[in-house]
Design an enzyme around this catalytic site. Structure first.
Site, PDB file in Angstrom:
ATOM      1  N   GLY A 273       0.793  -1.226   0.000  1.00 50.29           N
ATOM      2  CA  GLY A 273       0.000   0.000   0.000  1.00 50.29           C
ATOM      3  C   GLY A 273       0.823   1.271   0.000  1.00 50.29           C
ATOM      4  O   GLY A 273       0.288   2.357  -0.202  1.00 50.29           O
TER       5      GLY A 273
ATOM      6  N   CYS B  41     -27.635  -9.411 -17.377  1.00 49.51           N
ATOM      7  CA  CYS B  41     -26.957  -9.207 -18.654  1.00 49.51           C
ATOM      8  C   CYS B  41     -27.861  -9.681 -19.790  1.00 49.51           C
ATOM      9  O   CYS B  41     -28.402 -10.793 -19.751  1.00 49.51           O
ATOM     10  CB  CYS B  41     -25.639  -9.970 -18.669  1.00 49.51           C
ATOM     11  SG  CYS B  41     -24.847  -9.958 -20.293  1.00 49.51           S
TER      12      CYS B  41
ATOM     13  N   CYS C 117     -25.716 -12.904 -21.514  1.00 54.29           N
ATOM     14  CA  CYS C 117     -25.490 -14.174 -20.824  1.00 54.29           C
ATOM     15  C   CYS C 117     -26.440 -14.372 -19.648  1.00 54.29           C
ATOM     16  O   CYS C 117     -26.460 -15.421 -19.023  1.00 54.29           O
ATOM     17  CB  CYS C 117     -24.043 -14.287 -20.354  1.00 54.29           C
ATOM     18  SG  CYS C 117     -23.666 -13.284 -18.904  1.00 54.29           S
TER      19      CYS C 117
ATOM     20  N   CYS D 270     -22.631  -7.509 -19.626  1.00 56.51           N
ATOM     21  CA  CYS D 270     -21.449  -7.639 -18.771  1.00 56.51           C
ATOM     22  C   CYS D 270     -20.340  -6.730 -19.276  1.00 56.51           C
ATOM     23  O   CYS D 270     -20.072  -6.673 -20.480  1.00 56.51           O
ATOM     24  CB  CYS D 270     -20.912  -9.068 -18.818  1.00 56.51           C
ATOM     25  SG  CYS D 270     -22.004 -10.273 -18.068  1.00 56.51           S
TER      26      CYS D 270
ATOM     27  N   CYS E  57     -18.527 -13.028 -19.959  1.00 53.07           N
ATOM     28  CA  CYS E  57     -19.813 -13.105 -20.643  1.00 53.07           C
ATOM     29  C   CYS E  57     -19.787 -14.191 -21.721  1.00 53.07           C
ATOM     30  O   CYS E  57     -20.671 -15.050 -21.787  1.00 53.07           O
ATOM     31  CB  CYS E  57     -20.128 -11.744 -21.251  1.00 53.07           C
ATOM     32  SG  CYS E  57     -21.831 -11.519 -21.762  1.00 53.07           S
TER      33      CYS E  57
END
Lengths: 282, 288, 357
Positions: free
Chosen positions: B37, B246, B249, B271, B277
């Site tokens: 970080g 979606c 899909c 998606c 997808c």
């Protein structure tokens, strides 16, 4: 009688150097010890040869005309401006902390927990674009407070302490009057329960009527929360109202110090006499 | 070590950067992995793509990639968006490496703004393109001051912002580049991924590397690092759930792009992760 | 399936093809040669070399041709190329005192040792379009008598320094390598050497505007154009194995030293200070603007209040590079629909919440 505080030693203070209150236990032990502090920008510009001791619960006024070095001294005492020479020590529980020998982390932590700083211009001490509640809560959040509801409770409590309408909690200081901003700044500082608060002309930019209210508020808060305060002011009336003790500065040096009433009623140094008489004539 | 004769683009080293620059970046990455970080400054090079178009991510990828690697590049989750295509072509050209659109097949996934829906696996490396690495930048513009705030873990001001969100909107209204605390120490900008993706950073088995080219910073999440999205106890972090399925899909789990399909403003959702997808469509066809 | 934003490889290829076609323009006209650009657009070439941070007129002219005259794009091309070049060593500091001067003026003294020399300048031209240039014409003749070459042209600043009227610059120790902002990340506060490196590569327009702002009172520092000199200097290398210096060529540069007021402080009596600007080629506007900004950025060192934009180091240094700035600006053209989608969702939710209230 002219009390020379620069000779004072920690723990060896004479009875005259402390406010006329009963001293016992914690109160008898100094909070801040300043030894021969010097910070100069030019000949007699800044501060030099400053030594004194501050006790818990004591309000010390720094008075003198503009340019006498009051603000430089305040910056040096409050960890913002390293001195050319000398030491500032703060008693944190049983330990003495040498302010400028300590790391920046320790100093900053001190500044946002056990210390406060009330700026003359509230714009310098507030976040003007965030709500009053967030301004008050910031110190607590910096210390790890993570409960929104409790932060708000605390902010509401402090708004009450400084006599700001609770309904203004979500408003930004931009929408506040000068006096309200100053009161908000005081709340923002006191929320962390500091022991020592520095104030730089806290009523400087305000109307006379507003000043009186702030002074009254400050006096009550100092008593209620048992604060030690170092207060810079050029206004002897403010000093008389708030300070237990005064130090008079002229051309970078302390020329006289002692109990407030003593200094104002019976000034010894010619400069102090001039200062006091000029006020009284008004 | 690759040599010049294997280089597909004459006149340039394998993966464009010279080996000295690559070493410099890898040293920065090692430091970044060692201090999760923390933003490591590095001597970023000018790349032949504009700043802001992924030069940080490209440098990270270039410093790591070997001829055996399989690279996937996505932008907005998709492999076929113009910038993803451009970066993939760049590496095909200067490193001659194999590329893929399949998340599972990739050893390195360079991304802008998304983490794939398909869970990452140990050994995989995610490379994020980062525009502004400093999570405190829009609260405190000074670099000197933000560096001090990080050094002292002085993050109160970050929560001031979240507090203000709740005051104004009733909940935390940061929807992307949502700040996280890494390993209990540094507050980090996860790059402008939607906060929907934030939970995928936490304890990920993959190595996550972040490169900011213009700002010249590197940072990292080693595998299995604790990553906590900042919040309040009584206003906990939560992700925006998709409001539709979606249209291709049928997924109700994935992050969706909204499309306006006609002049009347009819909306459809698909998606954003094109590989996910397509894999679902194939699986459905195979099952049928 | 929605395909408009998923242009893919074919779309990119087509775009590049179209660009190349437009750049060439009408093929009935002769193609612009790199040599023509280098020789007849030399001021544009100088700017590309300077901000591209690579002294190579041929490549700078090529970049300008490839960029169809877009200076910022040409600078980017040259920079990207520069980044791939190995760095062998640092040259010796340029001896601008030994410059073969083509132009040299001082606004502080009427007469100076070595004399004033106008050289080739737009100054004092009346900015009237010369319609004769619309047609090809006879080559203009050089001036009848070439101005006498001044022999000794000491720096004006050196004359002031001899009297102690201008502060001494800290010289780098002989064995101390210069910092290199293209290799090492910058940390604030930056050294003056790093600042000057960044300013030298900085966008001329940005520096011009900042310098101008100091003249209008935002960080005023009372400048005088102490000296501007343009000409050729030798570049010397110290060859380690040889143990002595060898010249590797000459470059044309513009140098500006601004004389600025300083009132003095506790330790230092009143004296003048120096703002410094240096640019490749004939580029005195850049050099002068750079000198103003350099002096503004010295505010902290001189204990002056540093509140104006030109005095704020982080602000100036972080924003003066046109390659960084134009890159980040242009990235707004990249798809942002994932982030926009999440904002869209939020705004809809907030509006719903409000209508329920």
């Amino acid at each position: 009688m002219n009390v020379r505080l620069r000779d004072a030693q920690p723990g060896a203070a004479s009875q005259l150097e402390v406010p006329a209150r009963a001293l016992s236990g914690e109160k008898a032990r100094p909070l801040l010890q300043v030894d021969d502090v010097c910070r100069l920008f030019g000949p007699e510009q800044g501060c030099q040869e400053v030594s004194f001791t501050l006790y818990p619960g004591e309000v010390l006024g720094l008075v003198g005309e503009s340019g006498s070095g009051k603000s430089t001294l305040l910056s040096t005492l409050s960890g913002r401006l390293p001195p050319d020479r000398g030491r500032v020590r703060y008693r944190d529980g049983a330990d003495w902390l040498d302010l400028y020998a300590a790391g920046e982390g320790r100093r900053r932590a001190l500044l946002r927990t056990q210390w406060g700083f009330v700026e003359q211009n509230p714009r310098d001490g507030l976040r003007m674009s965030v709500s009053a509640g967030a301004n008050i809560g910031e110190r607590l959040m910096a210390q790890g407070a993570r409960h929104y509801g409790r932060l708000r409770q605390c902010a509401l409590e402090w708004l009450r302490h400084v006599e700001i309408d609770a309904a203004r909690i979500d408003d930004t200081p931009e929408t506040f009057s000068g006096g309200m901003r100053q009161r908000l700044q005081i709340a923002r500082n006191l929320v962390s329960g500091p022991r020592l608060v520095f104030m730089d002309e806290p009523t400087g930019g305000l109307d006379v009527s507003v000043q009186a209210r702030i002074l009254d508020l400050l006096r009550n808060l100092v008593r209620e929360f048992d604060l030690s305060v170092i207060l810079v002011t050029h206004d002897l009336a403010v000093a008389r109202l708030l300070a237990d003790r005064l130090m008079v500065m002229r051309r970078s040096r302390i020329v006289e110090s002692g109990l407030t009433d003593q200094i104002l009623d019976d000034p010894q140094h010619p400069y102090t006499q001039l200062l006091v008489s000029s006020i009284l004539q008004v | 070590m690759a040599n010049m004769s294997e280089t597909p683009q004459p006149g340039y080293n394998f993966a464009y950067l010279d080996e000295g620059s690559k070493r410099m970046i890898r040293r920065g990455l090692l430091k970044a992995v060692a201090i999760p970080g923390f933003q490591v400054p590095f001597g970023g090079r000018e790349m032949p793509l504009p700043y802001g178009w992924g030069t940080g991510g490209i440098q990270v990828t270039a410093s790591l990639i070997t001829p055996e690697d399989v690279l996937k590049v996505i932008d907005q989750g998709a492999d076929d968006t113009t910038n993803a295509v451009s970066i993939r072509q760049f590496f095909e050209r200067v490193a001659g490496i194999a590329s893929t659109t399949r998340t599972r097949e990739a050893t390195i996934v360079q991304t802008r703004h998304r983490i794939p829906e398909t869970p990452l696996e140990p050994g995989q490396i995610m490379v994020f393109q980062v525009p502004i690495p400093e999570p405190l930048r829009f609260i405190e513009p000074s670099e000197t001051e933000t560096a001090t705030l990080h050094a002292l873990s002085d993050y109160g001001v970050m929560h001031v912002k979240l507090y203000e969100d709740i005051v104004r909107h009733g909940h935390i209204a940061t929807c992307y580049a949502y700040p996280v605390e890494v390993n209990g120490r540094y507050v980090m900008d996860p790059s402008p991924i939607p906060r929907f993706d934030n939970p995928r950073l936490h304890m990920s088995p993959a190595l996550m590397l972040f490169g900011a080219g213009r700002e010249r910073r590197l940072y990292a999440l080693p595998p299995h690092t604790e990553v906590v999205s900042l919040d309040f106890e009584d206003y906990p972090f939560e992700i925006q759930r998709p409001e539709a399925a979606c249209a291709i899909c049928g997924s109700t789990e994935s992050y969706l792009d909204e499309l306006i399909v006609d002049d009347a403003g009819t909306r459809r959702h698909v998606c954003s992760d094109t590989d996910y997808c397509q894999a679902r469509v194939k699986a459905r066809e195979a099952a049928a | 399936m929605y395909v408009a934003v998923k242009g893919g490889e074919q779309a990119i290829r087509n775009a590049h093809c179209l660009l190349a076609h437009k750049r060439r323009g009408n093929t009935a006209r002769p193609e612009l040669s790199v040599t023509q650009i280098r020789e007849q657009m030399f001021l544009g070439v100088a700017r590309v070399m300077c901000e591209g941070a690579l002294h190579d007129a041929e490549l700078a002219a090529l970049a300008l041709k490839q960029a169809a005259g877009d200076t910022v794009e040409a600078i980017f091309l040259l920079r990207a190329y520069r980044a791939t070049l190995p760095r062998f060593c640092a040259s010796r500091p340029l001896d601008t005192g030994a410059m073969r001067i083509e132009r040299r003026i001082s606004a502080t003294y009427k007469d100076i040792p070595g004399g004033q020399q106008l050289g080739a300048t737009f100054d004092y031209t009346h900015r009237l379009l010369d319609f004769a240039l619309l047609a090809e014409q006879e080559a203009p003749k050089p001036p009848e008598s070439a101005p006498a070459r001044a022999d000794a042209c000491p720096h004006i600043m050196a004359l002031l320094a001899r009297e102690g009227l201008v502060g001494e610059e800290r010289a780098r120790a002989e064995n101390e390598p210069p910092p290199d902002i293209t290799r090492e990340p910058l940390a604030f506060p930056a050294s003056r050497a790093e600042r000057l490196q960044i300013l030298a590569r900085g966008d001329e327009g940005f520096l011009l505007a900042l310098g101008y702002s100091t003249q209008r009172g935002y960080g005023r520092n009372h400048p005088f154009a102490g000296e501007i000199r343009v000409g050729k200097v030798d570049v010397w290398l110290e060859a380690e194995e040889l143990g002595f210096c060898v010249p590797i060529g000459e470059i044309e540069i513009s140098e500006c030293e601004m004389v600025n007021q300083f009132t003095g402080s506790r330790e230092v009596p009143p004296q003048f200070t120096r703002g410094y600007g240096l640019a490749f080629g004939s580029a005195e506007r850049k050099a002068m603007a750079m000198a103003l900004v350099d002096r503004a950025l010295l505010a902290r060192e001189y204990g002056e209040e540093a509140s104006a934009p030109a005095q704020r180091e982080e602000f100036v240094l972080a924003h003066c590079d046109s390659v960084e700035a134009s890159g980040f600006l242009s990235h707004l053209k990249l798809p942002h629909y994932v982030d926009f989608q999440s904002e869209l969702g939020l705004v809809r939710k907030l509006r719903r919440d409000r209508s329920r209230r």
